[in-house]
Design a protein around this motif. Structure first.
Motif, short mmCIF file in Angstrom:
data_model
loop_
_atom_site.label_atom_id
_atom_site.label_comp_id
_atom_site.label_asym_id
_atom_site.label_seq_id
_atom_site.Cartn_x
_atom_site.Cartn_y
_atom_site.Cartn_z
N GLY A 95 4.00 2.13 6.38
CA GLY A 95 4.53 0.59 6.87
C GLY A 95 3.45 -0.01 7.76
N LEU A 96 2.94 0.72 8.82
CA LEU A 96 2.06 0.18 9.84
C LEU A 96 0.73 -0.47 9.12
N TRP A 97 0.32 0.60 7.95
CA TRP A 97 -1.11 0.20 7.50
C TRP A 97 -0.83 -1.21 6.61
N ALA A 98 0.32 -1.19 5.90
CA ALA A 98 0.56 -2.13 5.24
C ALA A 98 0.45 -3.72 5.88
N ILE A 99 1.17 -3.43 7.35
CA ILE A 99 1.34 -4.54 8.16
C ILE A 99 -0.17 -5.24 8.68
N ALA A 100 -0.81 -3.89 8.95
CA ALA A 100 -2.33 -4.16 9.58
C ALA A 100 -3.24 -4.71 8.30
N TYR A 101 -3.06 -3.98 7.31
CA TYR A 101 -3.80 -4.76 6.03
C TYR A 101 -3.39 -6.29 5.62
N GLY A 102 -2.22 -6.46 5.71
CA GLY A 102 -1.80 -7.64 5.33
C GLY A 102 -2.33 -8.90 6.61
N LEU A 103 -2.27 -8.20 7.72
CA LEU A 103 -2.98 -9.17 8.83
C LEU A 103 -4.19 -9.50 8.60
N ALA A 104 -5.22 -8.33 8.21
CA ALA A 104 -6.44 -8.48 7.98
C ALA A 104 -6.81 -9.51 6.71
N CYS A 105 -6.02 -9.47 5.81
CA CYS A 105 -6.06 -10.44 4.49
C CYS A 105 -5.82 -11.79 4.92
N ALA B 54 -1.61 12.59 -1.39
CA ALA B 54 -2.35 12.04 -2.66
C ALA B 54 -2.17 10.53 -2.62
N MET B 55 -0.98 10.04 -2.13
CA MET B 55 -0.67 8.82 -2.02
C MET B 55 -1.47 7.68 -1.17
N ALA B 56 -1.98 8.62 0.11
CA ALA B 56 -2.96 7.91 1.17
C ALA B 56 -4.25 7.96 0.49
N LEU B 57 -4.62 8.98 -0.25
CA LEU B 57 -5.90 8.95 -0.85
C LEU B 57 -6.00 7.84 -1.93
N ARG B 58 -4.98 7.62 -2.75
CA ARG B 58 -4.99 6.72 -3.60
C ARG B 58 -5.13 5.38 -3.20
N LEU B 59 -4.39 4.93 -1.97
CA LEU B 59 -4.43 3.90 -1.24
C LEU B 59 -5.77 3.68 -0.70
N SER B 60 -6.65 4.68 -0.48
CA SER B 60 -7.94 4.27 0.05
C SER B 60 -8.64 3.81 -1.03
N GLY B 61 -8.70 4.19 -2.44
CA GLY B 61 -9.58 3.61 -3.37
C GLY B 61 -9.08 2.20 -3.57
N MET B 62 -7.90 2.10 -3.75
CA MET B 62 -7.04 0.97 -4.16
C MET B 62 -7.28 -0.40 -3.13
N SER B 63 -7.46 0.14 -1.86
CA SER B 63 -7.51 -0.99 -0.72
C SER B 63 -8.98 -1.59 -0.72
N HIS B 64 -9.83 -0.64 -1.20
CA HIS B 64 -11.29 -1.46 -1.48
C HIS B 64 -11.34 -2.35 -2.48
N TRP B 65 -10.43 -1.93 -3.87
CA TRP B 65 -10.42 -2.56 -4.97
C TRP B 65 -9.66 -4.13 -4.80
N VAL B 66 -8.47 -3.69 -3.79
CA VAL B 66 -7.72 -5.01 -3.71
C VAL B 66 -8.49 -5.89 -2.57
N MET B 67 -9.32 -5.12 -1.95
CA MET B 67 -10.24 -6.27 -1.15
C MET B 67 -10.92 -7.11 -1.82
N TRP B 68 -11.66 -6.66 -2.68
CA TRP B 68 -12.80 -7.36 -3.78
C TRP B 68 -12.00 -8.12 -4.54
N GLU B 69 -10.77 -7.81 -5.04
CA GLU B 69 -10.21 -8.61 -5.97
C GLU B 69 -9.53 -9.83 -4.95
N MET B 70 -9.05 -9.65 -3.90
CA MET B 70 -8.40 -10.74 -3.10
C MET B 70 -9.55 -11.77 -2.81
N THR B 71 -10.73 -11.15 -2.41
CA THR B 71 -12.02 -11.94 -2.35
C THR B 71 -12.16 -12.95 -3.69
N SER B 72 -12.40 -12.20 -4.59
CA SER B 72 -12.32 -12.71 -5.99
C SER B 72 -11.18 -14.01 -6.40
#
Length: 575
Positions: A147-157, A264-282
């Motif tokens: 939950g904390l990561w989602a909030i921080a990531y949302g604020l960064a976006c 496994a969930m945290a590692l999966r989010l690690s890969g997805m967050s980079h993908w989401v960053m580029w996708e949000m930029t796109s």
């Protein structure tokens, strides 16, 4: 697509939860008893995995086969139809290459925005909610790091993405300007070479490229900062999630499976967050491109059909201008000032005046390329503002001084006048316009000849006189009851002009004709001559009558040099 994207996200998250349960089973069941104790559940898990193939297949069919090609093509078609309906004033202010670029890239940007929204915003949102629910299923404390990561990531976006969008809008505009300048140079390549300005044009395009590069640098600086911050948040997530799971395991509140699933969930989010960053930029790059494109593509049309517009019906061909006024857009000067003129059915008139007197403007108003600011124009008693534009122009044939042809077969260019004409009618029109002979000898790089040969962009493969003859053939084939001639024979040599003049007189029979010419000798024999000056009619009558009057027309005639109307005549014209 949104539903299918949400479904695949739920499936991805469930796999990690199932993995955790499998790990717990392995720790609580003897190896030899696994299938006896958990066989049914394992087969169910296998069934879920196999069923996911159908879910993913359905998603990729909808995304890539139904939408990926069809959706942007549909948008381009609609954008193109909108642009074809824009007024001539719109095209006077725009590069053709710039408009084309906006049509092409805006359609793709809309598609990419929708794809990114469904894959990232919806898919990632559903995925995060599912992970939180599954983590709570192991222990409520495991929700905290996610939950904390989602909030921080949302604020960064929230901070980065709008700034990336603003830069992307500037970049999209810089890209269209760059493309427009390059296309403009190619479109006018003859002028570029004639004035030896290849280096100047190269620098002109280079300046646009420098502007584009500046926007690219600004974008990449934001991307670099975002990626660094994103990685720091991921490191914090992995440490927080794994540390919390290990702490809970150490005090006996969760099993080994929970530690495996959360890791496994945290590692999966690690890969997805980079993908989401580029996708949000796109995504916001697409949004910027769309906003830039829509500013042009969704601009309201300046000239539109009235809601109750009906097709024009021409029975006689009378044209009447009643108190017509037309001003420049800034309203500073009237080009046409309260002009009244009636052209009787079948009458042939000539419009005369210096450049800027309003001759071509009057013709453009009759064609309704622009709307009048005052008064009205009637054809057989019908206000042209109350009839459809297509029906109006179908009843008017026009030959202009600057003839542009479509980069298509010669046959297609002539048939533009009347697409349903027969081959015999086509050849007859070309023959009457003295064009048939040279058309017979045309060839192109694909080996096509004669009427099947392509003429090059804007008819560049033909001489000015040849293009003019094709234009005349096209209007002859159209055979409209109202005929407009704007320097119709200006590009012809004397011999060809003499041959075509007879055809033009034949074409004029039974039609209402408005002719513009600087060479007064070409229109002196018309029924009536209308002399314009500063948007007003100052004289009218036959050639003989106007000469006898000794006014403006007589002064213009006296200034003729080889039949050409000089520009500097103010001092020779009576007030």
């Amino acid at each position: 697509m949104a539903l299918l994207s949400a479904g695949t996200s739920v499936y991805d998250a469930l796999l990690f939860a199932l993995l955790g349960h499998v790990v717990d089973w392995l720790g609580s069941v003897a190896p030899g008893q696994l299938w006896a104790a958990r066989g049914g559940t394992l087969w169910l898990l296998a069934g879920v995995l196999v069923a996911s193939i159908g879910l993913v297949a359905l998603q990729t069919i909808v995304k890539h086969q139904v939408l990926a090609i069809n959706f942007p093509l549909r948008l381009r078609w609609n954008f193109h139809r909108l642009m074809l309906g824009q007024s001539m004033a719109f095209y006077a202010d725009e590069f053709a290459g710039r408009i084309t670029t906006k049509i092409m890239q805006t359609a793709l940007a809309v598609r990419d925005m929708i794809f990114t929204t469904t894959d990232v915003v919806i898919g990632m949102g559903v995925y995060m909610l599912t992970i939180l629910v599954l983590a709570a299923g192991f222990d409520g404390w495991l929700m905290l790091p996610f939950g904390l990561w989602a909030i921080a990531y949302g604020l960064a976006c929230w901070w980065f993405v709008p700034r990336l969008g603003a830069v992307s809008r500037a970049q999209a505009d810089a890209r269209s300007v760059m493309t427009g300048r390059i296309t403009d140079a190619y479109t006018n390549i003859a002028t570029v070479k004639l004035f030896s300005h290849t280096r100047r044009e190269a620098h002109f395009a280079r300046a646009a490229m420098e502007d584009f590069r500046a926007t690219g640098y600004a974008q990449m600086r934001l991307v670099s900062l975002f990626e660094t911050l994103n990685h720091a948040l991921i490191v914090a997530l992995i440490m927080g999630a794994c540390g919390t799971a290990l702490w809970l395991w150490s005090i006996g509140q969760v099993g080994t499976g929970a530690v495996a699933a959360v890791t496994a969930m945290a590692l999966r989010l690690s890969g997805m967050s980079h993908w989401v960053m580029w996708e949000m930029t796109s995504l916001f790059e697409s949004v910027g491109t769309i906003q830039d494109g829509i500013n042009t593509l969704a601009r309201p049309r300046a000239v539109v059909d009235a809601p109750d517009a009906k097709p024009l019906v021409v029975t006689r061909g009378e044209v009447r201008f009643e108190d017509v006024t037309f001003l420049y857009r800034d309203g500073s000067q009237a080009v046409i000032d309260k002009l009244n003129l009636t052209i009787r059915p079948g009458e042939k008139i000539g419009l005369i005046g210096r450049s800027g007197a309003g001759k071509s403007t009057l013709v453009n108003l009759l064609l309704r390329f622009h709307d009048v600011q005052g008064g009205r124009i009637l054809i057989d008693g019908q206000d042209i503002a109350r009839v459809t534009q297509d029906s109006l122009r179908q009843h008017i044939g026009m030959v202009t001084q600057d003839t542009s042809l479509l980069h298509r077969a010669m046959r297609d260019n002539i048939l533009y006048g009347r697409p349903d004409a027969s081959e015999a009618e086509l050849v007859a029109a070309a023959t009457r316009a003295e064009a048939h002979d040279f058309i017979q000898h045309l060839t192109d790089l694909q080996g096509r000849t004669g009427y099947d040969a392509h003429v090059g962009e804007r008819g560049v493969k033909l001489s000015g006189g040849q293009r003019q003859r094709v234009a005349i053939a096209r209007v002859m084939l159209k055979d409209a009851p109202i005929l407009l001639l704007d320097e119709a024979t200006s590009a012809l040599d004397s011999e060809v002009e003499a041959a075509i003049q007879a055809s033009l007189y034949e074409l004029m029979k039974g039609k209402t004709v408005i002719a513009i010419a600087h060479r007064l000798s070409t229109i002196a024999a018309l029924d009536r001559l209308i002399v314009l000056d500063r948007g007003r009619i100052v004289e009218q009558g036959t050639h003989a009558e106007l000469l006898a009057r000794g006014g403006l027309y007589a002064g213009l005639w006296a200034r003729q040099s080889g039949g050409f109307l000089g520009e500097q005549v103010d001092d020779a014209v009576p007030g």
